[in-house]
Structures are given as C-alpha cells and as structure tokens.
Design a protein around this motif. Structure first.
Motif, short mmCIF file in Angstrom:
data_model
loop_
_atom_site.label_atom_id
_atom_site.label_comp_id
_atom_site.label_asym_id
_atom_site.label_seq_id
_atom_site.Cartn_x
_atom_site.Cartn_y
_atom_site.Cartn_z
N SER A 259 1.11 -1.40 -0.03
CA SER A 259 -0.56 -0.12 -0.10
C SER A 259 1.16 1.60 -0.22
N ARG A 260 0.54 1.92 -0.84
CA ARG A 260 0.91 3.99 -0.77
C ARG A 260 0.45 4.12 1.16
N GLU A 261 -0.15 3.74 1.49
CA GLU A 261 -0.75 4.22 2.83
C GLU A 261 -0.82 2.84 4.00
N THR B 47 0.38 3.04 6.76
CA THR B 47 0.30 3.05 7.88
C THR B 47 -1.61 2.79 8.42
N ILE B 48 -2.42 4.16 7.62
CA ILE B 48 -3.83 3.83 7.20
C ILE B 48 -4.10 2.08 7.18
N ASP C 72 5.25 -2.88 9.78
CA ASP C 72 5.32 -1.48 8.19
C ASP C 72 6.96 -1.62 7.51
N ARG D 206 9.40 -1.30 4.77
CA ARG D 206 8.57 -0.03 3.09
C ARG D 206 10.30 -0.54 2.81
N GLY E 14 -3.34 -3.04 -3.05
CA GLY E 14 -1.74 -1.40 -3.27
C GLY E 14 -0.74 -1.62 -4.53
#
Lengths: 287, 287
Positions: B58-60, B62-63, B84, B86, B111
């Motif tokens: 996902s680009r988000e 955290t959400i 998380d 990255r 994502g």
C-alpha cells in the motif's frame, strides 16, 4: 501480415462464390481494407451480386442504409437495395418479398436486436431469407445487433463488471438462423464474457459465441466457422458441463459452471459448429 | 442464505484450526459479516491467534495496517502486529524475523503487487513465511495485490476491453507461494478475463485463477481450493490446450488458445489444484 495473406487466400479460392453466413462483431472496417465487407460482397456474387440491406435495427435506418449502399455499390455490386422495413406489415409487401426472393446477399445492420426481431421475426420476409439461406441461395451477413439475432436464444442486453449471474443478461428469442448458437458481439471490447457465461448457464444445450469488433465468424454450409478480421471469436461450449447451480439460486447470486470447454479463435482459425471441435489450422502462405 | 449456512459449517468443523492459504480478490467485507476475514482469523488460531499484518503493497501502509489491526483485535486475536516494511533491509531485522517466526497468521494487504514483491521477494523474512506456510505452521492471506503475488508468475498490470493479446498483460515474478497459479483479482468486477487469458497464453504450464471482489479461494494443505464469499473464482486450465499462436505473432495481435478447460466456481465449490478437477459439491445443510 497474416491478414493480408489470408485475404488473398480467400480471394483466390473457388469457395469465394459459395454462400455463407457472416456473423460480425460490430464496428467492422468500412474505410480501409474492408476485408469483412469485401468477403460478404464476394460471397454474394461479386460484380454479379444483388444485395439487400436491412437497416431495421437502427434508429437511423436512412443514414446507415445509405452508408452500406454506397460501400457495396463502390465495390461493384450489380444491384444494391435498401429495404427500409420499419413495420411488420412491410414484410408482406410484394416488392419486399420479390427483392428477398431474387437477391444474392442480405446485410443486417447494427442497432437494437429487439427492434430487428420485432420487425422481422415470423414474417413472410424472414421465411424467404431463412429458406434461401438454408438452400445456399443467399449469403447472409449481420453486424452487431444483426449478429446477435442469429441464434434461437438471443442476448437482448445485459451488463458487465459483475460475477456471472442470471440478472447480468436479458434473454429473448432471435431469428434462429444458427439456432444452436448464442451470439454476443463487441465481445472483448465491451467485456462481455460474464454475460455470455450467464447466457450459457440459462441454455446449456446451446453454444456461446462471442465475437470481437471488426471480427467475423463466417459459417459455411458444412457447419465450419472461420475467423476473419482483427480480433477473436470466443467459443464457450457447455457440452461437457458437469454442474451448474443455475436453477437453484437467486437471480443475482453468483453462478457455478463446471467443466466448460473454451476456445479463443483468431485469424484463420476454423471450428466445426456441429462437431464442436477446432479444426486443424489451414496452411498459411510462407512469409 | 447458503452463505450463512456454509459460514456456520466452517465455524463448526474441526478444520477451523488448520492452517490454509486465503487468496482474496480484493474489496473483502470489512464491516458486516466479514466472513472471509473471520475465516482467516479462525484459521490463524482464533483467540489464540498471533497475526502479523504486512501493508507493504500500500501507498498508505500506516492507515491500512491500522485498519486490519483493529479488525483482528476486535475479533479477539491474542496478538496483532503491523510489520510496516518499506525497505528490503527491514527484512533482515531481528524483530521482524522473530515476529514472523512466532506468528500464526500473516495478512498481506492490497496496493501494488510490484511494490510488495520488491520489498519482500528473496528476503530472509519471506523465507520464514514460505517455510512456515509449507510446514502448516502459518495461515497466510493476501487480498488484491496480496493475492496477485501468490504465484510464481505474477500479473503486474494490464488492460481490458481488448481481444486477448500479449500486450494486454504485464507479467513479473511473484512470491511463489502457490507456484502453479497465475492469480488475477477484482476479476469479473474489472473485466479481467482477457488479460488472464493473455497471461495463460504466456505460461501455458500454469493455471489461471481469477478471483472476484469479496471472494476468497481458500487453499488447504492437501491442494483443495474452496470458494467463499460473494462472487466467483474462475479457473482457466490450459492443461489440454491443443494450440496457441503465442510464439508466432506480434505483441498486439489477437491470440488463439484452443481447448481450454474453464470452471466458474461459486460459494462452497471445491477444486483440486494438483489434480485439476472440480470436486463433488459438499452436502449443504437443509434450508
């Protein structure tokens, strides 16, 4: 490249004067090579052709009739007529029947397949067309709506973007020229696999045939279907289907169809409608 | 109706504690019955579950990580963590590896499947996941992009609304959890039959699996795939394919694929991935 070769193959074969049924997926090339329309013209007798255009599916029958008229005249057909039939009663008129009894090619334009069937189904005019097609006296072509009407069961409308389900497709009765087929058109272009699968689930004794734009399934008298044009013809054969939940679920619930046979056919591929097999590829000319 | 029955069936069977791989077509119900997510939770150990969420696609992150975290916490999982990740280097970190070595469930969010593979493929973290899935120590779920990565060959992107052709699909290498499968998701919802067919033409030794939204193909350790959720799972099996022109044509030319076996599977249907057959329907509870 392959297209040009096969086109010249078609032009050179003695078959080119045999009648056939051309089921066209819509949006066929009317400007450049016009291969599909030219094949119809050739199969209708070339410069001896007497072609009747039936634009009854269209909301603009005058415009669309005139467009095909000029195309076939430009190709050199001996005679081209537009039968602008808007009411069923016109199918009883002697001049309409005389034209259909004499012509060597009939072209059904696009538009709304329900309108076309409403005007033509079960009329003396349609009886003449059907009889003369069966006898090999007439080459019949239909594009888009004119293709959709070819089967006994007809896809009248529907949606896409959903799991196959009964509510995804509206079925009606077509003109029954190729009774075993359920024809869909603008097929991959408009993402209609889901609705064709849904139609086949309704009528698993039939054969689903999805035809892409500028693509033609040409059916010979011996039941051989040959693909012409830019896209694919998709065959969905439920002949070996082992299970469907079609009768047991609500209209919007997802369908099961187990053990379908599917063929994606492209240029030059041949399929036998009654034997339900893909035929060996025709030898292509060397590059 | 059928869904509720089968849900309760799933909950009551002793199988509910066995590990599985849940391949989810995206947009799974996160609010109401949450059947698919609840099945993942159950297969990960229910109130004994230790779940690791990997939102790397996902680009988000955290959400989306927080969203799934609250869902599984609300269901009563013993421990839920968001990994998380990255950057690839994070896959070397002891705390990441310790979590993956201890957890009972891993959830890969949606994502971009290329991003997910770029971060996870060929890392120690992925090795732990793969090994523990193979040993039946871990229930793995992936939705949307998280589903796309399951095969060895992965659909990275593509189009729709065209005849099947090589240029319609972009292929890449996935995480290889179910190596024989080429998985597509949001399948009928985004009209992806054309691109799955194109992918299968590239890799006819694999099995095409198209999964609709809010639909899950749950794969047991014995190779049985079972369908859950609102839509269908489409199996495109080229095992008996007699011909394709894939190697002989330009990238934008239409494909031929002769003699595909296709199954449309819906709720409760079962398919064996290695035997490549649909299994007899499970007896459903009386209405």
């Amino acid at each position: 490249m392959v297209q040009l070769e096969a086109q010249s193959l078609e032009m050179r074969t003695p078959q080119a004067t045999k009648t056939a049924i051309l089921v066209i997926g819509g949006a066929e090339d009317k400007v450049h090579g016009r291969e599909i329309l030219h094949t119809f013209f050739a199969r209708a007798g070339s410069t001896d052709a007497h072609i009747a255009i039936i634009p009854s599916a269209s909301r603009e029958p005058t415009i669309i009739g005139a467009r095909y008229l000029s195309i076939f005249e430009e190709m050199g057909a001996k005679k081209v007529e537009v039968l602008d039939i808007r009411e069923r009663q016109q199918c009883d008129e002697p001049n309409v029947q005389a034209c259909l009894a004499a012509c060597t090619g009939v072209f059904l334009t696009g538009g709304d397949q329900l309108r076309l069937c409403a005007v033509l189904a079960d009329t003396p005019a349609m009886d003449i067309i059907r009889m003369r097609v069966q006898r090999g006296q007439l080459t019949l072509a239909g594009t888009s709506a004119g293709a959709a009407v070819m089967g006994h069961h007809m896809i009248a409308g529907g949606g896409s973007g959903e799991s196959p389900n009964r509510a995804l497709v509206d079925m009606a009765i077509g003109l029954g020229i190729i009774p075993d087929a359920i024809v869909d058109q603008h097929f991959h272009n408009r993402n209609r696999m889901g609705r064709l699968l849904s139609a086949v689930a309704c009528h698993p004794d039939r054969l689903g045939i999805g035809i892409d734009e500028d693509t033609c399934a040409m059916v010979e008298k011996d039941g051989t279907l040959r693909v012409m044009g830019k896209g694919t013809v998709t065959i969905v054969d439920p002949g070996e289907m082992s299970y469907t939940n079609h009768a047991d679920i609500g209209a919007a619930e997802p369908l099961s169809l187990h053990n379908l046979r599917v063929h994606i056919l492209s240029y030059g591929d041949r399929y036998h409608l009654q034997k339900r097999i893909v035929l060996a590829p025709v030898q292509r000319l060397p590059q």
